[in-house]
Write a protein that holds these residues in place. Structure first.
Motif, PDB file in Angstrom:
ATOM      1  N   THR A  48     -24.632 -35.631  29.665  1.00 38.33           N
ATOM      2  CA  THR A  48     -25.463 -35.608  30.862  1.00 38.33           C
ATOM      3  C   THR A  48     -26.518 -34.536  30.659  1.00 38.33           C
ATOM      4  O   THR A  48     -26.182 -33.373  30.449  1.00 38.33           O
ATOM      5  N   PRO A  49     -27.803 -34.911  30.701  1.00 34.96           N
ATOM      6  CA  PRO A  49     -28.857 -33.921  30.448  1.00 34.96           C
ATOM      7  C   PRO A  49     -28.888 -32.832  31.517  1.00 34.96           C
ATOM      8  O   PRO A  49     -28.600 -33.071  32.685  1.00 34.96           O
ATOM      9  N   SER A  50     -29.263 -31.625  31.106  1.00 36.91           N
ATOM     10  CA  SER A  50     -29.452 -30.495  32.015  1.00 36.91           C
ATOM     11  C   SER A  50     -30.829 -30.650  32.652  1.00 36.91           C
ATOM     12  O   SER A  50     -31.841 -30.476  31.979  1.00 36.91           O
ATOM     13  N   LEU A  51     -30.878 -30.949  33.926  1.00 33.92           N
ATOM     14  CA  LEU A  51     -32.128 -31.368  34.566  1.00 33.92           C
ATOM     15  C   LEU A  51     -32.858 -30.286  35.355  1.00 33.92           C
ATOM     16  O   LEU A  51     -33.989 -30.512  35.793  1.00 33.92           O
ATOM     17  N   MET A  52     -32.265 -29.123  35.554  1.00 32.86           N
ATOM     18  CA  MET A  52     -32.858 -28.113  36.415  1.00 32.86           C
ATOM     19  C   MET A  52     -34.266 -27.713  35.956  1.00 32.86           C
ATOM     20  O   MET A  52     -35.200 -27.671  36.763  1.00 32.86           O
ATOM     21  N   GLN A  53     -34.453 -27.437  34.681  1.00 34.09           N
ATOM     22  CA  GLN A  53     -35.772 -27.010  34.192  1.00 34.09           C
ATOM     23  C   GLN A  53     -36.799 -28.131  34.303  1.00 34.09           C
ATOM     24  O   GLN A  53     -37.948 -27.887  34.659  1.00 34.09           O
TER      25      GLN A  53
END
Length: 193
Positions: A90-95
Motif C-alpha cells: 500500500t503506497p504511503s500517500l501523505m506526501q
C-alpha cells in the motif's frame, strides 16, 4: 499531455505513455551511471512545457534552485509510490496528498483548431509547489486507477526507465526500441557470433 514516443539523444524522453512515469524518467541510465536531465529550474520549466503540463507564467515566483529541488523531491516520491504499488504494498500517500493540496485549478471552455468546443483545466502555477501540482495529479491518477500489471520497468539490465504498456498485446519489454531494444538485439547477435 505528452504520451508519445518522442526521443532524441539529449533527452529527457517522453516514452512512458504516462506523464508521471515520464517525470520519473528524467533520470536515466548512462555509461557512467545514472544521469539526471535536470540541472536547473529552466530544465524543469522546459520539461513541464514539453509534457503539456504547464507553461509557467510571468507571475511565477521562486528562489533560484527551488523549482529544481521540489521537482527532484516529487520525482523521488513518485518513484517510491510506483515501486511500492508495483511490489503489492500500500503506497504511503501523505506526501503526495501534500502536493495535491497545492493544486489550484479551474475549467475553461475553448474551441480547438476546427472550432469544436473543448474543456481545458488551467492551473495557477505561480509557485514551485503549484507548478508541480499537475504532475502530482498525474501520479495520483496512476496510483489509483493505473493497471499496474502494465506498468513496467525496462528489461535492459542497466536501464532504470519505466513505461505503461499500452500495446495491444501488452508485450512491450523495452523503454524504447531505439534506446534499449536495439542494444539487446545487438548483444544477442554478438553472443551468437
Amino acid at each position: 499531455m505528452a504520451t508519445s514516443s518522442t526521443t532524441s539523444a539529449e533527452g529527457p524522453w517522453f516514452i512512458a505513455e504516462q506523464s508521471a512515469l515520464d517525470f520519473i524518467n528524467t533520470q536515466a541510465w548512462a555509461e557512467q551511471g545514472t544521469h539526471d536531465f535536470w540541472h536547473s529550474d529552466e530544465d524543469v520549466k522546459n520539461w513541464l512545457q514539453q509534457s503539456g503540463l504547464g507553461k509557467l507564467p510571468a507571475t511565477f515566483i521562486a528562489k533560484p534552485g527551488e523549482l529544481l529541488a521540489e521537482a527532484r523531491k516529487l520525482r523521488a516520491l513518485i518513484l517510491q509510490l510506483v515501486e511500492e504499488k508495483k511490489s503489492g504494498q500500500t503506497p504511503s500517500l501523505m506526501q503526495l496528498n501534500d502536493y495535491l493540496a497545492q493544486a489550484q485549478s479551474f475549467l475553461q471552455v475553448n474551441t480547438d483548431a476546427e472550432g469544436a468546443l473543448q474543456i481545458q483545466r488551467l492551473y495557477q502555477q505561480d509557485t514551485p509547489l503549484r507548478a508541480l501540482a499537475p504532475v502530482a495529479e498525474q501520479a495520483a491518477e496512476l496510483i489509483t486507477h493505473g493497471q499496474f500489471e502494465f506498468v513496467r520497468q525496462c528489461e535492459h539490465p542497466e536501464c532504470i526507465l519505466w513505461f505503461y504498456d499500452r500495446t495491444k498485446a501488452h508485450r512491450r519489454r523495452w523503454c524504447s526500441m531505439a534506446l534499449c531494444g536495439n542494444r539487446a538485439k545487438v548483444a544477442r547477435f554478438r553472443a551468437k557470433s
